[in-house]
Design a protein around this motif. Sequence first.
Motif, PDB file in Angstrom:
ATOM      1  N   THR A 198      32.832  37.552  29.586  1.00 53.92           N
ATOM      2  CA  THR A 198      33.896  37.807  30.551  1.00 53.92           C
ATOM      3  C   THR A 198      35.067  38.473  29.856  1.00 53.92           C
ATOM      4  N   THR A 199      35.428  37.985  28.688  1.00 58.85           N
ATOM      5  CA  THR A 199      36.528  38.564  27.938  1.00 58.85           C
ATOM      6  C   THR A 199      36.202  39.995  27.532  1.00 58.85           C
ATOM      7  N   VAL A 200      34.980  40.222  27.054  1.00 60.44           N
ATOM      8  CA  VAL A 200      34.578  41.560  26.649  1.00 60.44           C
ATOM      9  C   VAL A 200      34.598  42.492  27.855  1.00 60.44           C
ATOM     10  N   ARG A 201      34.063  42.054  28.971  1.00 63.74           N
ATOM     11  CA  ARG A 201      34.050  42.886  30.176  1.00 63.74           C
ATOM     12  C   ARG A 201      35.470  43.175  30.627  1.00 63.74           C
ATOM     13  N   HIS A 202      36.310  42.159  30.598  1.00 64.83           N
ATOM     14  CA  HIS A 202      37.707  42.341  30.970  1.00 64.83           C
ATOM     15  C   HIS A 202      38.355  43.361  30.033  1.00 64.83           C
ATOM     16  N   PHE A 203      38.056  43.271  28.758  1.00 63.76           N
ATOM     17  CA  PHE A 203      38.585  44.206  27.770  1.00 63.76           C
ATOM     18  C   PHE A 203      38.136  45.625  28.099  1.00 63.76           C
ATOM     19  N   GLU A 204      36.851  45.781  28.387  1.00 62.46           N
ATOM     20  CA  GLU A 204      36.316  47.101  28.700  1.00 62.46           C
ATOM     21  C   GLU A 204      36.919  47.659  29.988  1.00 62.46           C
ATOM     22  N   ASP A 205      37.103  46.804  30.975  1.00 65.83           N
ATOM     23  CA  ASP A 205      37.755  47.234  32.222  1.00 65.83           C
ATOM     24  C   ASP A 205      39.186  47.696  31.947  1.00 65.83           C
ATOM     25  N   ASN A 206      39.891  46.950  31.103  1.00 67.39           N
ATOM     26  CA  ASN A 206      41.260  47.318  30.753  1.00 67.39           C
ATOM     27  C   ASN A 206      41.298  48.665  30.034  1.00 67.39           C
ATOM     28  N   LEU A 239      41.642  41.878  20.950  1.00 67.22           N
ATOM     29  CA  LEU A 239      41.185  42.340  19.638  1.00 67.22           C
ATOM     30  C   LEU A 239      41.646  41.407  18.521  1.00 67.22           C
ATOM     31  N   THR A 240      42.857  40.915  18.619  1.00 70.90           N
ATOM     32  CA  THR A 240      43.375  39.981  17.621  1.00 70.90           C
ATOM     33  C   THR A 240      42.558  38.692  17.620  1.00 70.90           C
ATOM     34  N   GLN A 241      42.219  38.201  18.806  1.00 68.62           N
ATOM     35  CA  GLN A 241      41.402  36.993  18.893  1.00 68.62           C
ATOM     36  C   GLN A 241      40.021  37.227  18.282  1.00 68.62           C
ATOM     37  N   ALA A 242      39.438  38.378  18.549  1.00 69.09           N
ATOM     38  CA  ALA A 242      38.120  38.689  17.992  1.00 69.09           C
ATOM     39  C   ALA A 242      38.193  38.761  16.472  1.00 69.09           C
ATOM     40  N   GLU A 243      39.238  39.376  15.954  1.00 65.90           N
ATOM     41  CA  GLU A 243      39.407  39.465  14.498  1.00 65.90           C
ATOM     42  C   GLU A 243      39.550  38.070  13.882  1.00 65.90           C
ATOM     43  N   GLN A 244      40.279  37.195  14.547  1.00 65.40           N
ATOM     44  CA  GLN A 244      40.448  35.831  14.048  1.00 65.40           C
ATOM     45  C   GLN A 244      39.119  35.086  14.039  1.00 65.40           C
ATOM     46  N   LYS A 245      38.300  35.284  15.067  1.00 64.22           N
ATOM     47  CA  LYS A 245      36.988  34.638  15.114  1.00 64.22           C
ATOM     48  C   LYS A 245      36.102  35.139  13.980  1.00 64.22           C
TER      49      LYS A 245
END
Length: 80
Positions: A5-13, A52-58
Amino acid sequence: MPPKTTVRHFEDNLTDLDAIVTQLESNQLSLEDALKAFEKGVKLSQECQRVLTQAEQKVQILLDKQDGEHLEPFDPETNS
């Protein structure tokens, strides 16, 4: 399923942000509409940066769990 959902939301944005840039570059918006579009674009950009920051932290957490490996800062000038 939240990551998708987050990735899709990111792509939509990103898609919405690209459309806003195209509108602004067309020079066919009134000043008022251009300002509204710009404001929306800034908000979308901030949201994308947050994801993107959250993904980098993960990624950093996952690498820290593996033999103490760490991310090295990326420098586009020195890394092709």
